[in-house]
Write an enzyme that holds these catalytic residues in place. Structure first.
Site, PDB file in Angstrom:
ATOM      1  N   LYS A  27       0.836  -1.206   0.000  1.00 21.85           N
ATOM      2  CA  LYS A  27       0.000   0.000   0.000  1.00 21.85           C
ATOM      3  C   LYS A  27       0.869   1.255   0.000  1.00 21.85           C
ATOM      4  CE  LYS A  27      -2.155   2.975   3.227  1.00 21.85           C
ATOM      5  NZ  LYS A  27      -2.498   3.278   4.609  1.00 21.85           N
ATOM      6  N   ASN A  28       1.920   1.250   0.806  1.00 19.05           N
ATOM      7  CA  ASN A  28       2.749   2.446   0.942  1.00 19.05           C
ATOM      8  C   ASN A  28       3.644   2.690  -0.270  1.00 19.05           C
ATOM      9  OD1 ASN A  28       1.635   3.103   3.398  1.00 19.05           O
ATOM     10  ND2 ASN A  28       3.222   2.085   4.604  1.00 19.05           N
ATOM     11  N   ASP A  50       4.807   1.312  11.957  1.00 18.07           N
ATOM     12  CA  ASP A  50       3.581   0.641  11.535  1.00 18.07           C
ATOM     13  C   ASP A  50       3.468  -0.787  12.048  1.00 18.07           C
ATOM     14  OD1 ASP A  50       2.488   2.802  10.283  1.00 18.07           O
ATOM     15  OD2 ASP A  50       3.000   2.186   8.243  1.00 18.07           O
ATOM     16  N   VAL A  52       8.824   7.943  16.171  1.00 20.10           N
ATOM     17  CA  VAL A  52       8.316   8.466  14.906  1.00 20.10           C
ATOM     18  C   VAL A  52       7.033   9.248  15.144  1.00 20.10           C
ATOM     19  CG1 VAL A  52       7.545   7.882  12.572  1.00 20.10           C
ATOM     20  CG2 VAL A  52       9.432   6.604  13.622  1.00 20.10           C
ATOM     21  N   CYS A  57      -5.386   8.500   9.269  1.00 26.64           N
ATOM     22  CA  CYS A  57      -5.469   7.990  10.634  1.00 26.64           C
ATOM     23  C   CYS A  57      -5.156   9.070  11.661  1.00 26.64           C
ATOM     24  CB  CYS A  57      -4.473   6.842  10.832  1.00 26.64           C
ATOM     25  SG  CYS A  57      -4.893   5.358   9.934  1.00 26.64           S
ATOM     26  N   ARG A  97      -4.193  10.768   4.074  1.00 31.32           N
ATOM     27  CA  ARG A  97      -3.069  11.692   4.103  1.00 31.32           C
ATOM     28  C   ARG A  97      -2.244  11.668   2.813  1.00 31.32           C
ATOM     29  NH1 ARG A  97      -0.476  14.641   7.500  1.00 31.32           N
ATOM     30  NH2 ARG A  97       1.750  14.996   7.243  1.00 31.32           N
TER      31      ARG A  97
END
EC number: 2.5.1.7
Length: 423
Positions: free
Chosen positions: A21-22, A305, A327, A116, A92
């Site tokens: 996805k990223n 994540d 982070v 999120c 985002r």
């Protein structure tokens, strides 16, 4: 909002990992940079991907998405330069279309992005970077407008923090700007390398992805290409931790093991049995595993994540652990939910202190973001009795066929719609 019902299950068997996805999101945004056809393979069917495709379509792009084969084809001109709030508020990563559109057609505007709710995630790094490469940035009634201006022959963008989104945004935008752009303190994630590979296939001249210094030599025009998206290391890590936390064993396929070195280091310290192959990994839970201390850091450090998921695993470890989040320092909404299930955890500043317990107990908990929701599903599968995870629509933003994949591993899991997932 819907819910997921799970009961105690030992996960075992095989699971195939989807495209990342990223990677998919910035690659889709980069396809804006040419009118020629860009074809992407291994595109995961996710609500976030659908949102990005909708954004591309609203600009005038032609987008074909074969969901059965995971193929997306993008082509055509940009005719609309304003992105609608209804789309931007969902995600985002939508912000990363601002620079490419403005670079190609002269200007673009967008509301501030959503996504999120996991703490402060400012877009300042993006905007300062765009200014450094010649854009005029203005604000009007909650919207950001970027106008292409005059760029210096050599522009240096220093990122105060190695932001993945800002690195990707500046890389893509600079690809068709004149002169050289140097990104210092760039993010080093595998997804950055994947984006560089796509851009270079399109005719860009980008070097250094995977290091802290990226150089972009602008070209006048990009062209179409074909590209296969890398496997999703976060999805892989989620199922690996799920197998281990439920005292199971299994094989996770279609991965690049080198992308998860920080996870292997942590899991091996706890006593987990890890056998890495060329593009898969076999994992087995020991009868008892041990606590450890983790620093969550930008890549190649332990990924933020996977922080919620690893907390579940450590909550059942023999001994104490600490997890320090460097982070997103307030990314701990899931801790209170795990405590309700019997976990022994407390938060002091940006560190979670964990004392392992023998069992977790099922109850009703609430998903607060994408990865937290996945973590609570794992906790429910490891817990005694029945667990209901509410507000679970987040999970469909980042995990393709998540119910089916958990079921294939032997999970007792059921999704109860309360509003159909947007896929």
């Amino acid at each position: 909002m819907g819910s997921i019902i799970v009961e105690r299950s030992k996960l075992s068997g095989e699971v195939e990992i989807s495209g990342a996805k990223n990677s998919a999101l910035p690659l889709l945004a980069a396809a804006l940079l040419t009118e020629e056809e860009v074809t992407l393979y291994k595109v995961p069917v996710l609500s976030d991907v659908e949102t990005m495709i909708d954004i591309l379509r609203t600009t005038g792009k032609d987008v074909f998405f074969d969901k059965h084969k995971g193929i997306v084809k993008i082509s055509g001109k940009i005719s609309i330069t304003h992105i609608q709030y209804e789309l931007v508020r969902k995600m985002r990563a939508s912000f990363n279309v601002l620079g490419p559109i403005a670079a190609l057609v002269g200007e673009a505007s967008t509301p501030l992005p959503g996504g999120c709710a996991i703490g402060a995630r400012p877009v300042d790094f993006h905007l300062e970077g765009l200014k450094k490469i010649g854009f005029e940035i203005s604000f009007d009634h909650g919207e950001i407008r970027a106008k292409r201006g005059k760029k210096e022959e050599e522009s240096v963008v220093y990122l105060p923090f190695p932001s993945v989104g800002a690195t990707e945004h500046i890389m893509s935008t600079a690809a068709i700007l004149p002169g050289k752009t140097i990104i210092e303190n760039a993010a080093m994630e595998p997804e950055i390398i994947d984006l560089q590979n796509l851009l270079n296939k399109m005719g860009a001249k980008v070097y250094g992805a995977g290091t802290s210094k990226i150089i972009v030599e602008g070209v006048e025009k990009l062209h179409g290409c074909e590209h296969t998206i890398i496997p999703d290391r976060i999805e892989a890590g989620t199922y690996i931790i799920g197998i281990l936390a439920t005292k199971g064993e299994g094989i996770v396929k279609n991965i690049i093991p080198e992308h998860l070195e920080a996870l292997w280091f942590v899991l091996e310290k706890t006593g987990a049995i890890i056998k890495k192959g060329e593009n898969e990994v076999e994992v087995k839970s020991p009868d008892k595993w041990y606590g450890c201390d983790i620093n969550v850091l930008p890549y190649p450090g332990f990924p933020t994540d996977l922080q919620p998921q690893i907390l579940v695993y450590l909550s059942l470890a023999d001994g104490s652990s600490t997890v320090t989040e460097n982070v997103f320092k307030t990314r701990f909404a899931h801790v209170a939910e795990l405590v309700r299930m019997g976990a022994n955890m407390k938060i002091i500043e940006n560190t979670v202190f964990i004392n392992g317990v023998e069992k977790l107990y099922g109850t009703t908990v609430m998903g607060t973001d994408l990865r937290a929701t996945a973590a609570l599903v794992i906790a429910g599968l490891a817990a005694e009795d029945r667990t209901e995870v509410t507000s679970v629509e987040h999970i469909f933003r980042g995990y393709e066929n998540v119910i089916e994949k958990f079921s294939k591993l032997g999970a007792s899991i059921k999704y109860i719609p309360g509003g159909v997932p947007e896929i």
